[in-house]
Write a protein that holds these residues in place. Structure first.
Motif, PDB file in Angstrom:
ATOM      1  N   GLU A  57       0.849  -1.193   0.000  1.00  0.00           N
ATOM      2  CA  GLU A  57       0.000   0.000   0.000  1.00  0.00           C
ATOM      3  C   GLU A  57       0.885   1.244   0.000  1.00  0.00           C
ATOM      4  OE1 GLU A  57      -3.341   0.210  -0.317  1.00  0.00           O
ATOM      5  OE2 GLU A  57      -3.327  -1.970  -0.568  1.00  0.00           O
ATOM      6  N   ILE A  58       0.403   2.296  -0.621  1.00  0.00           N
ATOM      7  CA  ILE A  58       1.132   3.560  -0.676  1.00  0.00           C
ATOM      8  C   ILE A  58       0.243   4.662  -0.116  1.00  0.00           C
ATOM      9  CG2 ILE A  58       2.606   2.868  -2.593  1.00  0.00           C
ATOM     10  CD1 ILE A  58       0.724   4.336  -4.486  1.00  0.00           C
ATOM     11  N   ILE A  65      -1.788  10.713  -7.468  1.00  0.00           N
ATOM     12  CA  ILE A  65      -0.915  10.959  -8.615  1.00  0.00           C
ATOM     13  C   ILE A  65      -1.035   9.808  -9.617  1.00  0.00           C
ATOM     14  CG2 ILE A  65       1.510  11.129  -9.336  1.00  0.00           C
ATOM     15  CD1 ILE A  65       1.981  12.660  -6.643  1.00  0.00           C
ATOM     16  N   GLY A  66      -1.083   8.578  -9.116  1.00  0.00           N
ATOM     17  CA  GLY A  66      -1.225   7.412  -9.985  1.00  0.00           C
ATOM     18  C   GLY A  66      -2.525   7.414 -10.764  1.00  0.00           C
ATOM     19  N   ILE A  67      -3.613   7.786 -10.100  1.00  0.00           N
ATOM     20  CA  ILE A  67      -4.922   7.836 -10.774  1.00  0.00           C
ATOM     21  C   ILE A  67      -4.915   8.908 -11.865  1.00  0.00           C
ATOM     22  CG2 ILE A  67      -7.369   8.399 -10.432  1.00  0.00           C
ATOM     23  CD1 ILE A  67      -7.052   7.002  -7.637  1.00  0.00           C
ATOM     24  N   ILE A  68      -4.323  10.048 -11.568  1.00  0.00           N
ATOM     25  CA  ILE A  68      -4.228  11.129 -12.565  1.00  0.00           C
ATOM     26  C   ILE A  68      -3.344  10.694 -13.724  1.00  0.00           C
ATOM     27  CG2 ILE A  68      -3.317  13.459 -12.959  1.00  0.00           C
ATOM     28  CD1 ILE A  68      -4.275  14.069 -10.024  1.00  0.00           C
ATOM     29  N   GLY A 129      -5.521   2.776  -8.752  1.00  0.00           N
ATOM     30  CA  GLY A 129      -6.881   2.761  -8.234  1.00  0.00           C
ATOM     31  C   GLY A 129      -7.753   1.745  -8.942  1.00  0.00           C
ATOM     32  N   LYS A 130      -9.037   2.111  -9.125  1.00  0.00           N
ATOM     33  CA  LYS A 130     -10.014   1.214  -9.752  1.00  0.00           C
ATOM     34  C   LYS A 130      -9.558   0.872 -11.163  1.00  0.00           C
ATOM     35  CE  LYS A 130     -14.824   1.025 -11.055  1.00  0.00           C
ATOM     36  NZ  LYS A 130     -15.773   0.246 -10.418  1.00  0.00           N
ATOM     37  N   MET A 131      -9.624  -0.417 -11.480  1.00  0.00           N
ATOM     38  CA  MET A 131      -9.175  -0.897 -12.788  1.00  0.00           C
ATOM     39  C   MET A 131     -10.256  -1.761 -13.433  1.00  0.00           C
ATOM     40  SD  MET A 131      -5.924   0.071 -13.364  1.00  0.00           S
ATOM     41  CE  MET A 131      -5.042  -1.150 -14.326  1.00  0.00           C
TER      42      MET A 131
END
Length: 153
Positions: A57-58, A65-68, A129-131
């Motif tokens: 987990e991060i 940032i990852g979702i963006i 996130g959601k994939m």
């Protein structure tokens, strides 16, 4: 604008053919990994949706940032930036055997294809996130393309 995906047999075969074109002494255009390390890294990244490697987990800022980043890559069909940070579990900085890594990567790609066909891909990634299934196919293609381009194939 074509959005390539590992879920499309044409683009899956393209990746397979490019892997077959790698040579043991291929030099990277950027980065620290040699070709063998790159193949193991790509193999590890593919093992995340196969649930063979679990990422830690991060914090929420990095997830945001990852979702963006996921959204930006999908909307603009961008590539993955060079020298981007990665999870410690996915860093390969030791020597390995070229032929073993190539065979292993090809086997893992086949496992990924079966997992996709069986509709068994996860619905979440700790960074992105959601994939949905289409997200996995698109982002896994982009990741492999990035590293194969790194070695000029």
């Amino acid at each position: 604008m074509v959005k390539k995906s590992l879920h499309n047999p044409v683009f899956f075969d393209e990746i397979i053919n490019r892997i077959h074109n790698l040579q043991q002494h291929s030099k990277p255009r950027w980065g620290k990994m040699n070709v063998c390390q790159m193949m193991r890294h790509c193999n590890h990244v593919l093992q995340v949706p196969l649930r063979k490697i679990e990422l830690p987990e991060i914090n929420r800022l990095f997830t945001a940032i990852g979702i963006i980043t996921k959204w930006e890559i999908q909307v603009f069909n961008n590539g993955i930036p060079r020298n981007m940070p990665t999870f410690q579990k996915l860093i390969i900085n030791f020597e390995c055997d070229f032929e073993e890594e190539k065979e292993s990567l090809l086997r893992t790609l086949e496992e990924y294809r079966v997992c996709f066909k069986n509709e068994n891909l996860p619905d979440h990634h700790v960074l992105f996130g959601k994939m949905k299934s289409k997200d996995w196919g698109f982002l896994e293609y982009k990741h492999l393309h990035h590293h194969l381009k790194q070695f000029s194939v």
